[in-house]
Design a protein around this motif. Structure first.
Motif, mmCIF file in Angstrom:
data_model
loop_
_atom_site.group_PDB
_atom_site.id
_atom_site.type_symbol
_atom_site.label_atom_id
_atom_site.label_comp_id
_atom_site.label_asym_id
_atom_site.label_seq_id
_atom_site.Cartn_x
_atom_site.Cartn_y
_atom_site.Cartn_z
ATOM 1 N N GLN A 55 10.875 99.694 49.904
ATOM 2 C CA GLN A 55 9.435 99.557 49.743
ATOM 3 C C GLN A 55 9.071 99.208 48.304
ATOM 4 O O GLN A 55 8.150 98.418 48.041
ATOM 5 C CB GLN A 55 8.725 100.893 50.149
ATOM 6 C CG GLN A 55 8.807 101.223 51.630
ATOM 7 C CD GLN A 55 7.954 100.292 52.473
ATOM 8 O OE1 GLN A 55 7.040 99.622 51.988
ATOM 9 N NE2 GLN A 55 8.312 100.203 53.759
ATOM 10 N N ALA A 58 9.873 95.602 47.686
ATOM 11 C CA ALA A 58 8.941 94.708 48.374
ATOM 12 C C ALA A 58 7.566 94.724 47.729
ATOM 13 O O ALA A 58 6.687 93.968 48.139
ATOM 14 C CB ALA A 58 8.847 95.108 49.844
ATOM 15 N N HIS A 60 5.403 97.283 47.735
ATOM 16 C CA HIS A 60 4.419 98.017 48.547
ATOM 17 C C HIS A 60 4.032 99.375 47.958
ATOM 18 O O HIS A 60 3.130 100.014 48.480
ATOM 19 C CB HIS A 60 4.965 98.245 49.959
ATOM 20 C CG HIS A 60 5.158 96.957 50.719
ATOM 21 N ND1 HIS A 60 5.955 96.847 51.869
ATOM 22 C CD2 HIS A 60 4.687 95.689 50.485
ATOM 23 C CE1 HIS A 60 5.941 95.629 52.287
ATOM 24 N NE2 HIS A 60 5.179 94.878 51.461
ATOM 25 N N VAL A 61 4.709 99.823 46.909
ATOM 26 C CA VAL A 61 4.447 101.157 46.337
ATOM 27 C C VAL A 61 3.462 101.012 45.196
ATOM 28 O O VAL A 61 3.653 100.177 44.307
ATOM 29 C CB VAL A 61 5.757 101.817 45.867
ATOM 30 C CG1 VAL A 61 5.463 103.171 45.238
ATOM 31 C CG2 VAL A 61 6.727 101.958 47.036
ATOM 32 N N LYS A 62 2.400 101.822 45.206
ATOM 33 C CA LYS A 62 1.367 101.762 44.170
ATOM 34 C C LYS A 62 1.584 102.816 43.100
ATOM 35 O O LYS A 62 1.452 102.535 41.913
ATOM 36 C CB LYS A 62 -0.008 101.952 44.811
ATOM 37 C CG LYS A 62 -1.159 101.861 43.824
ATOM 38 C CD LYS A 62 -2.494 102.030 44.543
ATOM 39 C CE LYS A 62 -3.650 101.940 43.548
ATOM 40 N NZ LYS A 62 -4.949 102.119 44.230
ATOM 41 N N LEU A 76 1.304 104.085 49.026
ATOM 42 C CA LEU A 76 1.561 102.663 49.159
ATOM 43 C C LEU A 76 0.314 101.897 48.745
ATOM 44 O O LEU A 76 -0.768 102.467 48.566
ATOM 45 C CB LEU A 76 1.943 102.325 50.601
ATOM 46 C CG LEU A 76 3.195 103.045 51.160
ATOM 47 C CD1 LEU A 76 3.418 102.670 52.615
ATOM 48 C CD2 LEU A 76 4.422 102.736 50.327
ATOM 49 N N THR A 77 0.469 100.593 48.571
ATOM 50 C CA THR A 77 -0.675 99.773 48.163
ATOM 51 C C THR A 77 -1.786 99.798 49.205
ATOM 52 O O THR A 77 -2.963 99.601 48.898
ATOM 53 C CB THR A 77 -0.219 98.329 47.931
ATOM 54 O OG1 THR A 77 0.471 97.878 49.114
ATOM 55 C CG2 THR A 77 0.725 98.228 46.747
ATOM 56 N N GLY A 78 -1.450 100.092 50.447
ATOM 57 C CA GLY A 78 -2.464 100.188 51.489
ATOM 58 C C GLY A 78 -3.168 101.531 51.522
ATOM 59 O O GLY A 78 -4.063 101.741 52.326
ATOM 60 N N HIS A 102 7.857 96.571 39.109
ATOM 61 C CA HIS A 102 6.886 96.299 40.167
ATOM 62 C C HIS A 102 5.542 96.982 39.898
ATOM 63 O O HIS A 102 4.725 97.135 40.792
ATOM 64 C CB HIS A 102 7.433 96.776 41.519
ATOM 65 C CG HIS A 102 8.607 95.979 41.993
ATOM 66 N ND1 HIS A 102 9.919 96.242 41.616
ATOM 67 C CD2 HIS A 102 8.674 94.877 42.822
ATOM 68 C CE1 HIS A 102 10.731 95.387 42.174
ATOM 69 N NE2 HIS A 102 9.997 94.507 42.928
#
Length: 624
Positions: A55, A58, A60-62, A76-78, A102
């Motif tokens: 993750q 990719a 996707h981790v905030k 996660l970014t979501g 990232h």
């Protein structure tokens, strides 16, 4: 006497209204603490370390938060939360460079103790413990009300009311009449105040005084007056307060009561309704309740023998049933004096009425001597109720003073019930009632030994369709045979008038027949007024109790004697009816005139009956 509705100092306060909501509020709060965290939070996704790295790579981790033990919490970014665990045993893995590459926000935390976490975990438990503690307190209070102070530890304590020397209020002046009774009680008061006067002559004060008499005669009031006059501690307890469901409790309470009285000596112990604990032993009942009562009585006997007369402790007891008390309780040395508080005489009723009328606006037309004549057999409590009913009647009619008519109406209400303001009888029924009551009134007016007629009415009251009231000239204590025979004739006068005028009797004479039969049975069985049986008495009830009622358990005579008694009772009733018929035949004109007057006015007084007899030319027949 006025009654203050305010609570006295030291009286228990009422329970606040908000306390009733404590249990529901506690339950709601407990459920909220248990369920709310589950409902308001979502379970984060748990990744393996490999999935976490994937993750991150990719993008996707905030953000992540890593503690010193390698536990990772992040988003996660979501916006979805997740958790994972770093493999600390592998050492450096280059994860930090990947996170920086990232643009992942990194936060380092330290694992340790959290008061908020602990409070949130144990808050439901604390609330439950508090709830159990509060309900336990409530239960303990309920047990205390049953067993007395101290819960089960204080179950044997005597729950006596103590009237201290600073608070006596009742005096002998508040007890009207009963001069002889107050004289005997006054000696007890004098002994408690000045025992040296009696000791100088070698006399000892009474250990116990037993007040016996019908209900409502003021036995408890006299005991309170003793407390006020003696100015010594006054311990008041009911006889039923000694006997409980636990065996041995009564005896323990008796010991505690007498020990308390000795500590306060000189003092007075007042036991109301002593027959509840002092009933005669050796009955047929078997069981724990009977054993408990006998143990309590035995302890009472021992205590009354055990305390020193010089200690200044006097026991005053009251009962309506002295015949049920144990003989050992009544012997000298325990209850040395038995004082009978009987029904008040006419002079005493006048004084009692005057006391109860204090503070009330009584009209000038009220003569308490006349009222007392109209209330034979009334107790002190009955007279207090009479004054109160008269005041209520005056208020109902919108008057500002209590008049003689109010006392008359109150007496009728007590004896007969509520009187209807209008006659609801059918015309033929109204005529029959008028004839019936006229028969009673005329037989009473012309009988030489009967009580004078005070009032005749055909207004229904209670179960009675009419009434003829008689007032004695003076207070009677002995009744001669002539008076009793006239009383039988007066009772049969209503039925005789119906037979004479209407040609048949009716059900309206049922109460008259029952009353006349009861009087005739006493004349034959108890008073020895039957020539056929001779001077032999067969009392219907044994004992000396003052309570009405009670069934005859055994008949103290044979069947043949019962047959002769029935024959004599029937003979007396037939002779009384024949006598009433003969009197009414000789005064037929007066009977018809009184019947017409009653139909017109519905209520007449005794003077009207006398005027009718005089107008009919038969004034020589009037009783002298």
């Amino acid at each position: 006497m006025t009654i203050d509705s305010r609570k006295p100092p030291g009286a228990p306060r009422g329970r606040p209204a908000w306390r009733r909501w404590l249990i529901p509020a506690g339950l709601v709060l407990t459920l909220a603490l248990l369920i709310a965290p589950t409902l308001l939070t979502t379970e984060p996704a748990h990744y393996t370390y490999s999935e976490f790295v994937t993750q991150v790579e990719a993008g996707h981790v905030k953000q992540v938060s890593i503690n010193d033990e390698g536990a990772v919490d992040g988003k996660l970014t979501g916006g979805r939360a997740f958790s994972t665990q770093l493999p600390t045993a592998l050492g450096s893995t280059g994860l930090e460079q990947d996170l920086r590459a990232h643009n992942v926000t990194i936060t380092a935390t330290r694992s340790g103790f959290s008061w908020w976490t602990l409070l949130g975990s144990f808050a439901p438990l604390v609330l439950l413990v508090g709830l159990f503690w509060w309900t336990g307190r409530r239960a303990a209070r309920g047990i205390a009300e049953i067993t007395g102070p101290g819960g089960f530890g204080g179950i044997g304590r005597a729950r006596a009311k103590v009237i201290d020397t600073e608070r006596p209020s009742t005096r002998f002046s508040d007890v009207a009449g009963y001069d002889a009774v107050k004289q005997e009680i006054s000696e007890v008061v004098d002994y408690l105040r000045r025992p040296e006067r009696y000791q100088a002559l070698g006399a000892t004060g009474p250990r116990g005084v037993l007040l016996v008499g019908p209900p409502g005669t003021g036995k408890t009031l006299l005991a309170r007056a003793v407390a006020g006059e003696a100015r010594v501690p006054f311990l008041s307890v009911s006889g039923s307060g000694f006997v409980e469901m636990f065996v041995g409790v009564g005896a323990s309470r008796v010991r505690d009561l007498f020990a308390d009285a000795r500590r306060r000596a000189p003092s007075i112990i007042f036991i109301d309704e002593i027959d509840a604990l002092g009933a005669r032993r050796g009955g047929l009942a078997v069981g724990g309740g009977n054993d408990e009562r006998e143990q309590t009585l035995n302890q009472m006997l021992a205590e009354m023998d055990g305390f020193d007369q010089a200690g200044g402790v006097v026991v005053i007891a009251a009962t309506n049933r002295p015949d049920t008390l144990d003989a050992a309780l009544l012997r000298p040395g325990r209850f040395d004096r038995q004082v009978t508080v009987g029904l008040p005489a006419q002079r005493e009723r006048t004084a009692i009425l005057t006391v109860h009328a204090r503070g009330k606006p009584v009209g000038a037309d009220v003569d308490f001597d006349v009222v007392s004549r109209a209330t034979p057999g009334f107790s002190g409590a009955d007279l207090a109720n009479l004054v109160n009913e008269a005041a209520i009647h005056a208020v109902r009619d919108g008057r500002t003073q209590v008049g003689a008519a109010d006392f008359d109406a109150a007496r009728d209400r007590i004896l007969l019930g509520h009187r209807e303001s209008s006659n609801l009888l059918l015309p033929e029924e109204k005529l029959a009632v008028a004839i019936h009551e006229s028969g009673h009134a005329l037989v009473a007016a012309v009988s030489p030994h009967a009580d004078p007629v005070a009032k005749v009415t055909i207004l229904p009251a209670g179960m009675a369709l009419g009434a003829t009231e008689q007032l004695p000239d003076a207070e009677r204590h002995l009744y001669g045979e002539a008076y009793l025979l006239d009383s039988l004739a007066v009772r049969m006068g209503g039925r005789a008038a119906e037979l004479l005028v209407l040609g048949e009797a009716s059900t309206g004479a049922a109460n008259d027949l029952a009353s006349a039969t009861g009087l005739a049975q006493k004349m034959v069985r108890e008073f020895g007024l039957s020539p056929a049986l001779g001077p032999v008495g067969y009392p219907a009830e044994s004992g000396s109790g003052f309570l009405p009622g009670g069934a005859e358990l055994s008949r103290p005579f044979s069947e043949s004697t019962q047959r002769r008694i029935d024959e004599e009772v029937a003979r007396l009733l037939r002779e009384a009816e024949e006598r009433a018929l003969d009197l009414l035949r000789r005064h037929r004109r007066a009977l018809d005139a009184l019947t017409s007057l009653l139909q017109e006015q519905e209520t007449v007084d005794g003077k009207a009956v006398r005027r009718i007899l005089e107008a009919s030319g038969q004034e020589d027949s009037l009783r002298r």
